[in-house]
Motif scaffolding. Structure first.
Motif, PDB file in Angstrom:
ATOM      1  N   VAL A 197       0.169   5.258  -8.254  1.00 17.62           N
ATOM      2  CA  VAL A 197       0.534   6.562  -7.684  1.00 17.62           C
ATOM      3  C   VAL A 197       1.946   6.571  -7.088  1.00 17.62           C
ATOM      4  O   VAL A 197       2.605   7.608  -7.040  1.00 17.62           O
ATOM      5  CB  VAL A 197      -0.526   6.981  -6.632  1.00 17.62           C
ATOM      6  CG1 VAL A 197      -0.487   6.079  -5.410  1.00 17.62           C
ATOM      7  CG2 VAL A 197      -0.415   8.416  -6.220  1.00 17.62           C
ATOM      8  N   ASP A 198       2.419   5.394  -6.665  1.00 17.89           N
ATOM      9  CA  ASP A 198       3.700   5.338  -5.965  1.00 17.89           C
ATOM     10  C   ASP A 198       4.904   5.202  -6.887  1.00 17.89           C
ATOM     11  O   ASP A 198       6.035   5.256  -6.425  1.00 17.89           O
ATOM     12  CB  ASP A 198       3.705   4.159  -4.978  1.00 17.89           C
ATOM     13  CG  ASP A 198       2.815   4.435  -3.790  1.00 17.89           C
ATOM     14  OD1 ASP A 198       2.835   5.569  -3.306  1.00 17.89           O
ATOM     15  OD2 ASP A 198       2.096   3.524  -3.347  1.00 17.89           O
TER      16      ASP A 198
ATOM     17  N   PHE B 287       2.753  10.490   2.289  1.00 21.39           N
ATOM     18  CA  PHE B 287       1.497   9.921   1.807  1.00 21.39           C
ATOM     19  C   PHE B 287       0.426  10.083   2.905  1.00 21.39           C
ATOM     20  O   PHE B 287      -0.714  10.486   2.646  1.00 21.39           O
ATOM     21  CB  PHE B 287       1.739   8.445   1.470  1.00 21.39           C
ATOM     22  CG  PHE B 287       0.654   7.737   0.719  1.00 21.39           C
ATOM     23  CD1 PHE B 287      -0.692   8.056   0.868  1.00 21.39           C
ATOM     24  CD2 PHE B 287       0.968   6.709  -0.161  1.00 21.39           C
ATOM     25  CE1 PHE B 287      -1.681   7.372   0.171  1.00 21.39           C
ATOM     26  CE2 PHE B 287      -0.013   6.020  -0.856  1.00 21.39           C
ATOM     27  CZ  PHE B 287      -1.337   6.352  -0.682  1.00 21.39           C
TER      28      PHE B 287
ATOM     29  N   HIS C 243       0.877  -1.191   0.000  1.00 21.47           N
ATOM     30  CA  HIS C 243       0.000   0.000   0.000  1.00 21.47           C
ATOM     31  C   HIS C 243       0.906   1.231   0.000  1.00 21.47           C
ATOM     32  O   HIS C 243       1.729   1.395  -0.894  1.00 21.47           O
ATOM     33  CB  HIS C 243      -0.923  -0.110   1.226  1.00 21.47           C
ATOM     34  CG  HIS C 243      -2.052   0.861   1.305  1.00 21.47           C
ATOM     35  ND1 HIS C 243      -2.527   1.569   0.247  1.00 21.47           N
ATOM     36  CD2 HIS C 243      -2.831   1.243   2.371  1.00 21.47           C
ATOM     37  CE1 HIS C 243      -3.537   2.343   0.624  1.00 21.47           C
ATOM     38  NE2 HIS C 243      -3.739   2.162   1.924  1.00 21.47           N
TER      39      HIS C 243
ATOM     40  N   ALA D 253       4.732   1.445  -0.632  1.00 22.22           N
ATOM     41  CA  ALA D 253       5.293   1.116  -1.950  1.00 22.22           C
ATOM     42  C   ALA D 253       6.203   2.228  -2.474  1.00 22.22           C
ATOM     43  O   ALA D 253       7.157   1.945  -3.201  1.00 22.22           O
ATOM     44  CB  ALA D 253       4.169   0.835  -2.949  1.00 22.22           C
TER      45      ALA D 253
ATOM     46  N   ARG E 293       8.954  -8.557  -7.429  1.00 23.98           N
ATOM     47  CA  ARG E 293       7.710  -7.842  -7.704  1.00 23.98           C
ATOM     48  C   ARG E 293       8.087  -6.453  -8.216  1.00 23.98           C
ATOM     49  O   ARG E 293       9.020  -5.834  -7.667  1.00 23.98           O
ATOM     50  CB  ARG E 293       6.891  -7.728  -6.423  1.00 23.98           C
ATOM     51  CG  ARG E 293       5.419  -7.636  -6.692  1.00 23.98           C
ATOM     52  CD  ARG E 293       4.617  -8.130  -5.504  1.00 23.98           C
ATOM     53  NE  ARG E 293       3.193  -8.125  -5.783  1.00 23.98           N
ATOM     54  CZ  ARG E 293       2.560  -9.104  -6.424  1.00 23.98           C
ATOM     55  NH1 ARG E 293       3.218 -10.155  -6.852  1.00 23.98           N
ATOM     56  NH2 ARG E 293       1.254  -9.033  -6.622  1.00 23.98           N
TER      57      ARG E 293
HETATM   58  N1  ACO Z   1       4.630  -7.078 -10.078  1.00 22.71           N
HETATM   59  C1  ACO Z   1       4.508  -8.300 -10.648  1.00 22.71           C
HETATM   60  N2  ACO Z   1       3.351  -8.991 -10.740  1.00 22.71           N
HETATM   61  C2  ACO Z   1       2.266  -8.416 -10.195  1.00 22.71           C
HETATM   62  C3  ACO Z   1       2.310  -7.145  -9.589  1.00 22.71           C
HETATM   63  C4  ACO Z   1       3.543  -6.468  -9.532  1.00 22.71           C
HETATM   64  N3  ACO Z   1       3.638  -5.271  -8.970  1.00 22.71           N
HETATM   65  N4  ACO Z   1       1.070  -6.838  -9.132  1.00 22.71           N
HETATM   66  C5  ACO Z   1       0.283  -7.871  -9.444  1.00 22.71           C
HETATM   67  N5  ACO Z   1       0.995  -8.829 -10.104  1.00 22.71           N
HETATM   68  C6  ACO Z   1       0.497 -10.092 -10.660  1.00 22.71           C
HETATM   69  C7  ACO Z   1       0.120 -11.070  -9.543  1.00 22.71           C
HETATM   70  O1  ACO Z   1       1.236 -11.861  -9.182  1.00 22.71           O
HETATM   71  C8  ACO Z   1      -0.990 -11.854 -10.208  1.00 22.71           C
HETATM   72  O2  ACO Z   1      -0.381 -12.750 -11.121  1.00 22.71           O
HETATM   73  P1  ACO Z   1      -0.997 -14.238 -11.337  1.00 22.71           P
HETATM   74  O3  ACO Z   1      -2.373 -14.002 -11.895  1.00 22.71           O
HETATM   75  O4  ACO Z   1      -0.058 -14.883 -12.279  1.00 22.71           O
HETATM   76  O5  ACO Z   1      -1.042 -14.874  -9.984  1.00 22.71           O
HETATM   77  C9  ACO Z   1      -1.716 -10.813 -11.042  1.00 22.71           C
HETATM   78  O6  ACO Z   1      -0.736  -9.801 -11.328  1.00 22.71           O
HETATM   79  C10 ACO Z   1      -2.901 -10.194 -10.341  1.00 22.71           C
HETATM   80  O7  ACO Z   1      -2.466  -9.522  -9.183  1.00 22.71           O
HETATM   81  P2  ACO Z   1      -3.112  -9.638  -7.732  1.00 22.71           P
HETATM   82  O8  ACO Z   1      -2.064 -10.141  -6.786  1.00 22.71           O
HETATM   83  O9  ACO Z   1      -4.393 -10.367  -7.819  1.00 22.71           O
HETATM   84  O10 ACO Z   1      -3.402  -8.137  -7.438  1.00 22.71           O
HETATM   85  P3  ACO Z   1      -4.018  -7.575  -6.087  1.00 22.71           P
HETATM   86  O11 ACO Z   1      -5.160  -6.741  -6.452  1.00 22.71           O
HETATM   87  O12 ACO Z   1      -4.261  -8.654  -5.095  1.00 22.71           O
HETATM   88  O13 ACO Z   1      -2.801  -6.705  -5.517  1.00 22.71           O
HETATM   89  C11 ACO Z   1      -1.300  -4.898  -5.339  1.00 22.71           C
HETATM   90  C12 ACO Z   1      -2.691  -5.354  -5.803  1.00 22.71           C
HETATM   91  C13 ACO Z   1      -1.089  -5.293  -3.859  1.00 22.71           C
HETATM   92  C14 ACO Z   1      -1.229  -3.384  -5.431  1.00 22.71           C
HETATM   93  C15 ACO Z   1      -0.224  -5.560  -6.239  1.00 22.71           C
HETATM   94  O14 ACO Z   1      -0.422  -5.169  -7.584  1.00 22.71           O
HETATM   95  C16 ACO Z   1       1.190  -5.219  -5.795  1.00 22.71           C
HETATM   96  O15 ACO Z   1       1.734  -5.883  -4.902  1.00 22.71           O
HETATM   97  N6  ACO Z   1       1.825  -4.153  -6.393  1.00 22.71           N
HETATM   98  C17 ACO Z   1       3.144  -3.737  -5.988  1.00 22.71           C
HETATM   99  C18 ACO Z   1       3.063  -2.885  -4.722  1.00 22.71           C
HETATM  100  C19 ACO Z   1       2.477  -1.514  -5.001  1.00 22.71           C
HETATM  101  O16 ACO Z   1       2.912  -0.804  -5.894  1.00 22.71           O
HETATM  102  N7  ACO Z   1       1.520  -1.123  -4.158  1.00 22.71           N
HETATM  103  C20 ACO Z   1       0.899   0.195  -4.226  1.00 22.71           C
HETATM  104  C21 ACO Z   1      -0.508   0.119  -4.729  1.00 22.71           C
HETATM  105  S1  ACO Z   1      -1.216   1.727  -4.861  1.00 22.71           S
HETATM  106  C22 ACO Z   1      -1.539   2.155  -3.262  1.00 22.71           C
HETATM  107  O17 ACO Z   1      -1.853   1.369  -2.428  1.00 22.71           O
HETATM  108  C23 ACO Z   1      -1.373   3.504  -2.927  1.00 22.71           C
END
Ligand code: ACO
Length: 422
Positions: A357-358, A379, A263, A266, A296
């Motif tokens: 956004v991050d 943030f 969240h 990030a 990731r």
């Molecule tokens: N890098 C690589 N793969 C990813 C990423 C990523 N950043 N985000 C999602 N995926 C993949 C998942 O592994 C999944 O793959 P699969 O279908 O092969 O298993 C698919 O994309 C779907 O993703 P979910 O995990 O279902 O996405 P979820 O909605 O649960 O998670 C989250 C969202 C937590 C933001 C995730 O995208 C993530 O960890 N991003 C990186 C951290 C980040 O930037 N967070 C800030 C979000 S914005 C905010 O909160 C202000």
């Protein structure tokens, strides 16, 4: 075609029809038809936890509106305090209202002297700024015991003003303590964001003047972070607030939820990732590791946005304005290449992963001189009006305590064996 869904319990043949209202269906008829059968949705991916008039996010179309106003227009036209007023009251302020609001906030920015001496001084020198913020916001609860009267709207408003006003003071004090420089008191003559920059960076008694481009960019970043519907931290704050805990404790819980790298943590994680990748020519190798599930790509992906995050687009433009003043952040080229490679790659395209956004905000913060540990705190300052708008809205609606059910998957009843037999 009827705007409804029908559910049938195939064990009994009984059926119920539930109207679709505002894009949702009421869980009441479901639970009356199927008592003891719970809807399994651990991450609330398909569960609406609130009826809210604060912010509308459409992840497929990629838009974000506060109280109906598009984020692009608010970013262009409004200061952070105007947006905070909008989120809290539902309408943008006129000139007089804005002046009154700015004065109220400026007058509430001071924190009690004991706070610096007794509370802040107690942390370790290397304490992470987010942990310090979570704890100090919670500690404010003990300074304002009257805040427990959450039923009185006027009392709630007083605490809302205090929290918005004091977040920058707490944040800057945490920073000053960590670097061992004397605290700088809030200056009511300065506007909200300039005052924060002054409390952060003013060198002792010497007068401080923020660069107007940097001040404006930080204010814009606060606007872009001010709310985002029922995100993880807002939900945490609402859940705590639903037990009628006071707002300092609810906001502290929201800050705690924000701190995680999935969240609001990030932005810090993106910077650390870029530093670790180290050079432009290592980007392809890093992307390979992401696709192999070993890494990731921080700052990419979002539960709601399956399209370019509109905030990321605005931040990317702002970054260029900031770099004209500060010089280009050396990590920018790597970030741009990561984005370019990811947006052209099937792994990211198929999963609809875009910069959030991050992704670029940390580069701006770093170029402005903020240490990485402060990014999530920045943030939190921006998100505070959003957390409070949702908390206030929830209490206005007289909601029930948040209490989800569980699907029990543990052992059936069994007898406790004597210790000698375990
Ligand atoms: N890098 C690589 N793969 C990813 C990423 C990523 N950043 N985000 C999602 N995926 C993949 C998942 O592994 C999944 O793959 P699969 O279908 O092969 O298993 C698919 O994309 C779907 O993703 P979910 O995990 O279902 O996405 P979820 O909605 O649960 O998670 C989250 C969202 C937590 C933001 C995730 O995208 C993530 O960890 N991003 C990186 C951290 C980040 O930037 N967070 C800030 C979000 S914005 C905010 O909160 C202000």
């Amino acid at each position: 075609m009827p705007e409804s869904v029908s559910i049938t319990d195939n064990r009994t043949g009984k059926s119920t029809e539930i109207p679709i209202t505002d894009g949702g269906v009421d869980s009441g008829p479901w639970s009356r038809l199927l008592p003891g059968i719970w809807f399994s949705d651990p991450s609330f991916g398909t569960t609406s936890g609130a009826d809210s008039a604060v912010t509308e996010v459409d992840g497929d179309k990629g838009y974000l509106r506060y109280r109906g106003y598009p984020i692009e227009q608010l970013a262009e036209e409004c200061s952070f305090l105007e947006v905070a007023y909008l989120l809290i009251t539902g309408e943008l302020p006129n000139g007089d209202q804005l002046e009154g609001w700015q004065t109220e906030i400026a007058e509430a920015a001071l924190i009690h002297e004991n706070f610096h001496k007794r509370i802040l001084e107690g942390f370790r020198d290397d304490a992470h700024a987010t942990g310090v913020l979570v704890s100090t916001v919670a500690a404010l609860s003990t300074f304002f015991p009257e805040s427990r009267d959450i039923q009185d709207p006027a009392n709630r408003r007083r605490q809302i003003v205090r929290l918005i006003a004091k977040m920058p003071t707490l944040a800057a004090s945490a920073y000053r303590r960590s670097v061992g420089t004397p605290y700088v008191l809030p200056d009511p003559e300065l506007d909200y964001t300039e005052n924060f920059l002054s409390m952060m960076f003013r060198p002792g008694e010497v007068a401080f003047e923020a660069d107007p481009v940097l001040r404006q960019a930080l204010d814009l970043l606060f606007v872009l972070h001010a709310d985002h519907g029922q995100n993880c931290s807002t939900t945490a704050g609402r859940v705590v607030g639903s037990s009628h805990a006071d707002p300092y404790l609810a906001v502290s819980a929201a800050c705690a939820a924000l701190s995680g790298p999935r969240h609001g943590g990030a932005n810090e994680a993106v910077l650390r990732m870029l530093e670790e990748i180290g050079s432009y020519d290592k980007v392809d190798e890093f992307i390979r590791a992401v696709k192999a599930g070993e890494r990731r790509l921080m700052g990419f992906g979002h539960r709601v946005y399956k399209n370019y995050d509109p905030r990321a687009r605005i931040i990317k433009e702002a970054a260029h304005r900031v770099f004209e003043v500060t010089g280009k952040n050396p990590l920018l080229d790597m970030a741009l290449k990561l984005e370019e490679v990811a947006l052209a790659d099937d792994y990211f395209v198929d999963r609809r992963l875009y910069p959030n956004v991050d992704f670029y905000s940390g580069l701006i913060y770093q170029s402005m001189g903020f240490p990485v540990e402060m990014f999530t705190v920045l943030f939190a300052i921006g998100r505070t009006p959003g957390w409070l708008a949702h908390w206030d809205e929830m209490l206005e609606q007289n909601s029930r305590i948040a209490r989800p059910r569980q699907i029990y998957i543990g052992p059936a009843e069994r007898d406790v064996p004597l210790i000698a037999h375990r």
